[in-house]
Design a protein around this motif. Structure first.
Motif, PDB file in Angstrom:
ATOM      1  N   HIS A  15       0.648  -1.149   0.243  1.00 25.94           N
ATOM      2  CA  HIS A  15      -0.618   0.069  -0.243  1.00 25.94           C
ATOM      3  C   HIS A  15       1.014   1.633   0.111  1.00 25.94           C
ATOM      4  O   HIS A  15       0.758   2.092  -0.606  1.00 25.94           O
ATOM      5  CB  HIS A  15      -0.747  -0.123   1.234  1.00 25.94           C
ATOM      6  CG  HIS A  15      -2.188   0.665   1.301  1.00 25.94           C
ATOM      7  ND1 HIS A  15      -3.416   0.705   0.852  1.00 25.94           N
ATOM      8  CD2 HIS A  15      -2.011   2.166   1.654  1.00 25.94           C
ATOM      9  CE1 HIS A  15      -3.862   1.673   0.718  1.00 25.94           C
ATOM     10  NE2 HIS A  15      -3.331   2.143   0.827  1.00 25.94           N
ATOM     11  N   ALA A  16       1.910   0.959   0.879  1.00 28.63           N
ATOM     12  CA  ALA A  16       2.681   2.308   0.758  1.00 28.63           C
ATOM     13  C   ALA A  16       3.400   2.663  -0.590  1.00 28.63           C
ATOM     14  O   ALA A  16       3.705   3.697  -1.421  1.00 28.63           O
ATOM     15  CB  ALA A  16       4.124   1.908   1.425  1.00 28.63           C
ATOM     16  N   CYS A  17       4.004   1.362  -1.204  1.00 28.46           N
ATOM     17  CA  CYS A  17       4.301   1.468  -2.591  1.00 28.46           C
ATOM     18  C   CYS A  17       3.108   2.386  -3.164  1.00 28.46           C
ATOM     19  O   CYS A  17       3.815   3.007  -4.290  1.00 28.46           O
ATOM     20  CB  CYS A  17       5.024   0.728  -3.132  1.00 28.46           C
ATOM     21  SG  CYS A  17       6.704  -0.584  -2.081  1.00 28.46           S
ATOM     22  N   ALA A  18       2.178   1.938  -3.138  1.00 27.55           N
ATOM     23  CA  ALA A  18       1.117   2.582  -4.230  1.00 27.55           C
ATOM     24  C   ALA A  18       0.760   3.887  -3.597  1.00 27.55           C
ATOM     25  O   ALA A  18       0.886   4.773  -5.149  1.00 27.55           O
ATOM     26  CB  ALA A  18      -0.262   2.245  -4.220  1.00 27.55           C
ATOM     27  N   VAL A  19       1.058   4.528  -2.782  1.00 17.75           N
ATOM     28  CA  VAL A  19       1.084   5.586  -2.477  1.00 17.75           C
ATOM     29  C   VAL A  19       2.298   6.771  -2.835  1.00 17.75           C
ATOM     30  O   VAL A  19       2.579   7.439  -3.789  1.00 17.75           O
ATOM     31  CB  VAL A  19       1.075   6.181  -0.879  1.00 17.75           C
ATOM     32  CG1 VAL A  19       1.155   7.465  -0.152  1.00 17.75           C
ATOM     33  CG2 VAL A  19      -0.230   5.297  -0.798  1.00 17.75           C
ATOM     34  N   CYS A  20       3.820   5.986  -3.025  1.00 11.36           N
ATOM     35  CA  CYS A  20       4.534   6.207  -3.284  1.00 11.36           C
ATOM     36  C   CYS A  20       4.760   6.824  -4.869  1.00 11.36           C
ATOM     37  O   CYS A  20       5.117   7.876  -5.292  1.00 11.36           O
ATOM     38  CB  CYS A  20       5.953   5.502  -3.664  1.00 11.36           C
ATOM     39  SG  CYS A  20       6.565   5.135  -1.275  1.00 11.36           S
ATOM     40  N   GLU A  21       3.876   5.469  -5.695  1.00 14.78           N
ATOM     41  CA  GLU A  21       3.331   5.643  -7.070  1.00 14.78           C
ATOM     42  C   GLU A  21       3.163   7.171  -7.482  1.00 14.78           C
ATOM     43  O   GLU A  21       3.327   8.056  -8.136  1.00 14.78           O
ATOM     44  CB  GLU A  21       3.160   4.398  -7.235  1.00 14.78           C
ATOM     45  CG  GLU A  21       2.818   4.247  -9.041  1.00 14.78           C
ATOM     46  CD  GLU A  21       2.754   3.184  -9.507  1.00 14.78           C
ATOM     47  OE1 GLU A  21       3.740   2.270  -9.801  1.00 14.78           O
ATOM     48  OE2 GLU A  21       1.273   2.945  -9.176  1.00 14.78           O
ATOM     49  N   ALA A  22       2.201   7.518  -6.871  1.00 12.82           N
ATOM     50  CA  ALA A  22       1.473   8.627  -6.875  1.00 12.82           C
ATOM     51  C   ALA A  22       1.432  10.035  -6.180  1.00 12.82           C
ATOM     52  O   ALA A  22       1.486  10.771  -6.799  1.00 12.82           O
ATOM     53  CB  ALA A  22      -0.286   8.808  -5.611  1.00 12.82           C
ATOM     54  N   TYR A  23       3.147   9.822  -5.212  1.00 17.44           N
ATOM     55  CA  TYR A  23       3.484  10.703  -5.285  1.00 17.44           C
ATOM     56  C   TYR A  23       4.480  11.517  -6.120  1.00 17.44           C
ATOM     57  O   TYR A  23       4.938  12.091  -6.138  1.00 17.44           O
ATOM     58  CB  TYR A  23       4.243  10.577  -3.593  1.00 17.44           C
ATOM     59  CG  TYR A  23       5.571  12.080  -2.870  1.00 17.44           C
ATOM     60  CD1 TYR A  23       4.963  13.107  -2.276  1.00 17.44           C
ATOM     61  CD2 TYR A  23       6.900  10.970  -3.380  1.00 17.44           C
ATOM     62  CE1 TYR A  23       5.288  13.444  -1.441  1.00 17.44           C
ATOM     63  CE2 TYR A  23       7.558  12.176  -2.734  1.00 17.44           C
ATOM     64  CZ  TYR A  23       7.224  13.389  -2.047  1.00 17.44           C
ATOM     65  OH  TYR A  23       8.052  14.592  -1.585  1.00 17.44           O
ATOM     66  N   LEU A  24       5.239   9.937  -6.684  1.00 20.56           N
ATOM     67  CA  LEU A  24       6.321  10.110  -7.974  1.00 20.56           C
ATOM     68  C   LEU A  24       5.712  10.204  -9.358  1.00 20.56           C
ATOM     69  O   LEU A  24       6.090  11.413  -9.671  1.00 20.56           O
ATOM     70  CB  LEU A  24       7.452   9.397  -8.089  1.00 20.56           C
ATOM     71  CG  LEU A  24       7.981   8.365  -6.824  1.00 20.56           C
ATOM     72  CD1 LEU A  24       8.494   7.296  -6.838  1.00 20.56           C
ATOM     73  CD2 LEU A  24       9.090   9.715  -6.798  1.00 20.56           C
ATOM     74  N   ASN A  25       4.324  10.581  -9.331  1.00 18.74           N
ATOM     75  CA  ASN A  25       3.387  10.853 -10.547  1.00 18.74           C
ATOM     76  C   ASN A  25       3.398  12.091 -10.398  1.00 18.74           C
ATOM     77  O   ASN A  25       2.788  12.151 -11.140  1.00 18.74           O
ATOM     78  CB  ASN A  25       2.638   9.875 -10.470  1.00 18.74           C
ATOM     79  CG  ASN A  25       3.796   8.315 -11.516  1.00 18.74           C
ATOM     80  OD1 ASN A  25       4.576   8.302 -11.771  1.00 18.74           O
ATOM     81  ND2 ASN A  25       2.666   7.198 -10.995  1.00 18.74           N
ATOM     82  N   ALA A  26       3.068  12.485  -9.054  1.00 15.99           N
ATOM     83  CA  ALA A  26       2.893  13.823  -8.736  1.00 15.99           C
ATOM     84  C   ALA A  26       3.447  14.983  -9.908  1.00 15.99           C
ATOM     85  O   ALA A  26       4.741  15.236  -9.970  1.00 15.99           O
ATOM     86  CB  ALA A  26       2.507  14.298  -7.556  1.00 15.99           C
ATOM     87  N   LYS A  27       2.614  15.759 -10.697  1.00 15.82           N
ATOM     88  CA  LYS A  27       3.305  16.926 -11.341  1.00 15.82           C
ATOM     89  C   LYS A  27       4.145  18.710 -11.401  1.00 15.82           C
ATOM     90  O   LYS A  27       4.496  18.511 -11.241  1.00 15.82           O
ATOM     91  CB  LYS A  27       2.271  17.129 -12.950  1.00 15.82           C
ATOM     92  CG  LYS A  27       2.137  15.622 -13.609  1.00 15.82           C
ATOM     93  CD  LYS A  27       3.249  15.524 -14.172  1.00 15.82           C
ATOM     94  CE  LYS A  27       2.738  14.947 -15.308  1.00 15.82           C
ATOM     95  NZ  LYS A  27       4.046  13.452 -15.156  1.00 15.82           N
ATOM     96  N   SER A  28       3.286  18.486  -9.809  1.00 16.43           N
ATOM     97  CA  SER A  28       3.527  19.248  -9.069  1.00 16.43           C
ATOM     98  C   SER A  28       3.817  19.566  -7.511  1.00 16.43           C
ATOM     99  O   SER A  28       3.395  18.437  -6.746  1.00 16.43           O
ATOM    100  CB  SER A  28       2.688  20.608  -9.477  1.00 16.43           C
ATOM    101  OG  SER A  28       1.225  20.315  -8.568  1.00 16.43           O
TER     102      SER A  28
END
Length: 82
Positions: free
Chosen positions: A37-50
């Motif tokens: 679950h943490a990795c899914a959140v990491c993915e969202a964090y890394l993909n955030a553009k701003s």
């Protein structure tokens, strides 16, 4: 990047480089609950553009942690599915 400790560690390094220490603290906390679950959140964090997008991801982490803890208390069943 594959889910697991390596992804979490890479995300933590990027957050530290951005001096986003609140994200570091919360990502570690969610990683202790559930690494995938943490990795899914990491993915969202890394993909955030701003910075605003990353902040929105970080602001939702406490909700994720609470949901994971509630699920653990209920024997692995999501309380919202009852």
């Amino acid at each position: 990047m594959r889910y697991g400790k390596k992804m979490l560690n890479e995300t933590l390094k990027r957050a530290i480089d951005r001096e986003d220490y609140r994200a570091v603290e919360l990502l570690i906390a969610i990683g202790r609950e559930n690494i995938y679950h943490a990795c899914a959140v990491c993915e969202a964090y890394l993909n955030a553009k701003s910075g605003k997008g990353r902040r929105e991801v970080v602001d939702r982490i406490p909700e994720h942690i609470a949901k994971l803890q509630a699920r653990a208390v209920n024997g692995g069943v999501d309380p919202e599915q009852n």
